[in-house]
Scaffold this active site. Structure first.
Site, mmCIF file in Angstrom:
data_model
loop_
_atom_site.group_PDB
_atom_site.id
_atom_site.type_symbol
_atom_site.label_atom_id
_atom_site.label_comp_id
_atom_site.label_asym_id
_atom_site.label_seq_id
_atom_site.Cartn_x
_atom_site.Cartn_y
_atom_site.Cartn_z
ATOM 1 N N GLN A 166 -4.647 -1.667 9.626
ATOM 2 C CA GLN A 166 -4.718 -3.117 9.087
ATOM 3 C C GLN A 166 -5.192 -4.109 9.867
ATOM 4 O OE1 GLN A 166 -3.497 -3.462 5.855
ATOM 5 N NE2 GLN A 166 -3.792 -5.617 5.838
ATOM 6 N N ASP A 169 -10.901 2.297 3.668
ATOM 7 C CA ASP A 169 -11.404 0.790 3.459
ATOM 8 C C ASP A 169 -12.518 0.647 3.177
ATOM 9 O OD1 ASP A 169 -9.201 -0.920 3.802
ATOM 10 O OD2 ASP A 169 -8.897 -0.408 5.880
ATOM 11 N N LYS A 220 0.836 -1.184 -0.052
ATOM 12 C CA LYS A 220 0.002 0.021 0.043
ATOM 13 C C LYS A 220 0.786 1.394 0.111
ATOM 14 C CE LYS A 220 -3.769 -2.667 2.013
ATOM 15 N NZ LYS A 220 -4.505 -2.996 3.232
HETATM 16 N N1 GUN Z 1 -6.353 -6.860 5.986
HETATM 17 C C1 GUN Z 1 -6.395 -7.768 5.006
HETATM 18 N N2 GUN Z 1 -6.921 -6.952 3.993
HETATM 19 C C2 GUN Z 1 -7.357 -5.695 4.428
HETATM 20 C C3 GUN Z 1 -7.655 -4.418 4.073
HETATM 21 O O1 GUN Z 1 -7.998 -4.518 2.578
HETATM 22 N N3 GUN Z 1 -7.849 -3.527 4.739
HETATM 23 C C4 GUN Z 1 -7.372 -3.562 6.140
HETATM 24 N N4 GUN Z 1 -7.675 -2.581 6.980
HETATM 25 N N5 GUN Z 1 -6.746 -4.798 6.766
HETATM 26 C C5 GUN Z 1 -6.734 -5.646 6.004
#
Ligand code: GUN
Length: 281
Positions: free
Chosen positions: A98, A121, A54
């Site tokens: 996350q 998200d 990211k």
């Molecule tokens: N953990 C696995 N995929 C994601 C995601 O797309 N966003 C977040 N915040 N945590 C994750």
């Protein structure tokens, strides 16, 4: 029929270029770069990889990223206080915590605490609710990424029978809502679904997000159907999806690979959401 393999990496990379251009144009108009705050708790290796990807994408498109790494034993209160501080920081447009979170930190409470206008998200109940009433704002990244991928391929979704395998809050449910918004006739399957094979076999579009290797067998796929595999499973050090790819690709018209299918789209839509969050602020 042998399916066309959908190149999610390429589609996502083109999307990132569009976002980069828009951010650069806005900077020329005197608007600062969007800013994403990324909170990572503990040392889960998979989460570290996701967060790194990211941040690399942020750099690619010109989004400023702020990393906040917290110890695994951080208290729920500390996390909520941090989220609140970021909510009130005018220099921060998007907040991402996350998951998974350590057991002492309640994920629902953390998601609820994020301002819906900074929830890049798209997990906050307000944003899921807006999607449910056909007024999407910040949309869950993976389901929105799937829709963008299908639109790039000029696939007309209206009227399609779509079966979603998996009913999680973050993927399966918003995926079903996205498909409903596109006027698909949607069937949502969960772990108690009776005769999954029939539900999959009747669909022109199958989206699988269960996190279970081979939960959908290739033989089940209707001839010419589109197969979108959101699963990521680690088997003997290799990543595989939820669909029996080698057989499914001989029946489908289009299929996503794992890796290199939906994954890159999730990151690209996160970038789009961060830009949108800045516009909303
Ligand atoms: N953990 C696995 N995929 C994601 C995601 O797309 N966003 C977040 N915040 N945590 C994750």
């Amino acid at each position: 029929m042998t399916a066309k393999i959908i190149d999610g990496k390429k589609i996502a990379s083109d999307l990132l270029l569009d976002i980069k251009k828009e951010i650069s144009d806005r900077e020329n108009d005197g608007i600062r770069k969007p800013c994403l705050a990324v909170i990572l708790i503990g040392d889960n290796p998979a989460s570290e990889v996701y967060v790194r990807n990211k941040k690399i994408a942020c750099e690619k498109v010109g989004i400023k990223s702020i990393s906040i790494d917290l110890k695994n034993d951080v208290s729920e209160n500390e996390v909520l206080t941090l989220v609140n501080k970021l909510n009130n920081d005018p220099e921060v447009d998007g907040i991402l915590v996350q998951s998974p979170l350590p057991k002492q930190v309640n994920e629902d409470l953390v998601i609820d605490a994020i301002s819906p206008l900074k929830d890049v998200d798209g997990f906050h109940p307000t944003n899921i609710g807006l999607l449910a009433i056909k007024k999407p704002r910040l949309r869950s990244c993976t389901p929105y990424g799937v829709i963008k991928m299908l639109k790039t391929l000029n696939i007309n979704l209206a009227g399609m029978r779509a079966t979603v395998v998996g009913a999680s809050n973050n993927v399966g449910r918003p995926m079903a809502l996205e498909l409903l918004l596109e006027n698909c006739t949607v069937t949502i399957c969960n772990s108690k679904t009776v005769d999954l094979q029939t539900k999959v076999g009747q669909a022109e579009l199958v989206v699988v997000a269960a996190g279970i290797k081979n939960i959908v067998m290739g033989e089940w796929i209707k001839q010419g159907a589109i197969v979108i595999d959101i699963g990521i499973n680690r088997v003997d050090g290799k990543l595989v999806g939820d669909v029996e790819f080698s057989v499914a690709k001989e029946k489908a018209s289009y299929i996503t690979p794992v890796p290199g299918g939906v994954g890159p789209m999730t990151v690209a839509t996160l970038m789009e959401n961060t830009l949108l969050a800045q516009k909303l602020s």
